[in-house]
Design an enzyme around this catalytic site. Structure first.
Site: not given
Ligand SMILES: *Cc1c(COP(=O)(O)O)cnc(C)c1O
Length: 401
Positions: A95, A166, A169, A192, A195, A224, A231, A241
């Site tokens: 992909f 990767d 799959h 996704q 998948k 962070r 902060y 996230r």
């Protein structure tokens, strides 16, 4: 047998195949539990729990969730220190995200050829593509068939290259009994919609390296540090996230994965035994070192010895007309996409990728997780197209006139 549906005959299959994703009461319960907790965001307990469970399932120590499997690749590249102008070796059969993630961090994708058995990066072509600018390799475990990690890992070590697998799959796949994602510096997975595990969208990195885990986490969490103040931002990051609602769904999907992998393996075996040398489509051969195939896709190659003039596209069209849904293929190797004209990249000779993209098509979840009857309908449709190959060809000449 009546004529092909594509030529006006009646379709062999009229019932729909199953619809992916599969879900049940357990998914609803998990989702509702997190919903009612009010802890919906990326810092919730459902996310941390899923990260730990998924990492363990892939033989890895750390899991870092992300919004999707494209951004997780970008985060892995950045954590590995990939900089603008660095070269990253990628396969042309994947992909597009595998290659665009490299561009998005300013680096240069280098496309090298695949082998025609696994359709994964051929280690020999990777070795030939390495220059002093090469900094990483992204092997894709295409269709769920693990790449040759026995050859790629020592090659990367010799040249000091990072390896980012990767695994989009390949949830649950293993090479010599070791889960994919645990070989390289990182393994990157996608959740996704299509998948083998899904929360609609989503992604995760797994790694056995605590320092890399911290860097990838930091990048996806506004720079962070895990032990730092809220902060306090130590480096340039962004927000990648996954939500707790997605993580809750994925926890149930993960529990279901082993049973589904067994079903995929059973259906793949039935498909393989139903395709003989006279068939218009050839069954894939799996490397004997593959101890678990992810079977996201069941890739078949056009039998060009038997039917040299027929095209893969025609066979796909004929199967779809027979009521076989989910038949799909990559139209050409990635580097033929227009976008690459505007970005620095290198393409080594890729005759195998060209051949694969011309001759292969695949079946997806709806057949691989279906019943034996579903699989037999697919085999009957392939047999029907095989029997009527001449008719299909004559359509060709009619179109040309
Ligand atoms: C789906 C996929 C991705 C990207 O994942 P998304 O979650 O859709 O961003 C990356 N690589 C491969 C091989 C894929 O199939």
């Amino acid at each position: 047998m009546p004529s092909l549906a594509l030529l006006g005959g009646s379709p062999l299959r009229k019932r729909p195949f199953l619809r992916w994703p599969i879900f049940a009461e357990a998914d609803r319960a998990a989702l509702l539990k997190t919903f009612e907790s009010g802890e919906w965001g990326g810092y919730g307990v459902a996310v941390r729990q899923f990260e730990a469970e998924f990492a363990k399932a892939q033989d890895s120590l750390h899991g870092i969730t992300a919004a999707n499997g494209t951004l997780s690749l970008e985060a892995a590249l950045l954590a590995c220190g990939i900089r603008p102008e660095d070269e990253v070796i990628v396969p042309p059969i994947s992909f597009v995200a595998t290659a665009t993630a490299v561009l998005r961090v300013g680096a240069i994708p280098v496309f090298t050829d695949i082998d025609l058995q696994s359709y994964n990066l051929d280690p020999a072509t990777v070795a030939a593509a390495i220059t002093s600018a090469t900094k990483a390799i992204i092997p894709v475990h295409f269709a769920g068939h693990p790449a040759n990690m026995d050859a790629l890992m020592p090659l990367a070590a010799r040249h000091g290259l990072a390896v980012i697998e990767d695994c989009a799959h390949a949830h649950g796949a293993s090479w010599k009994s070791r889960k994919v994602g645990s070989f390289g510096n990182f393994g990157s997975f996608s959740f996704q919609q299509s998948k083998n595990m899904t929360a609609g969208e989503g992604g995760i990195l797994v790694t056995n390296d605590a320092r890399l885990a911290e860097l990838a986490w930091s990048y996806g969490n506004q720079g962070r540090s895990p032990s730092g103040a809220w902060y306090q931002h130590d480096r340039l990051g962004t927000n990648l996230r996954l939500t707790s609602l997605q993580a809750a769904l994925l926890g149930v999907q993960l529990e279901r994965l082993p049973k589904q992998l067994a079903q995929r393996a059973k259906n793949a075996a039935r498909l393989r035994s139903g395709l003989d040398s006279g068939s218009i489509l050839c069954a894939p051969e799996f490397d004997s070192r593959v101890t678990a195939h992810g079977l996201h896709l069941f890739v078949m190659r056009l039998n060009t010895e038997r039917h040299p003039e027929l095209s893969r596209g025609q066979v796909a069209e004929a199967l779809i007309a027979e009521g076989i849904t989910g038949v799909s293929y990559y139209p050409y190797p990635l580097y033929r996409n227009k976008l690459f004209q505007n970005y620095r990249h290198r393409v080594l000779p890729c005759p195998n990728a060209e051949q694969m993209a011309r001759e292969c098509l695949w079946l997806t979840n709806d057949v691989l997780l279906g019943s034996a009857e579903d699989v037999d309908d697919v085999l009957s449709a392939i047999a029907k197209v095989t029997e009527f190959a001449e008719e299909l060809l004559s359509m060709n000449t009619e179109k040309a006139q």
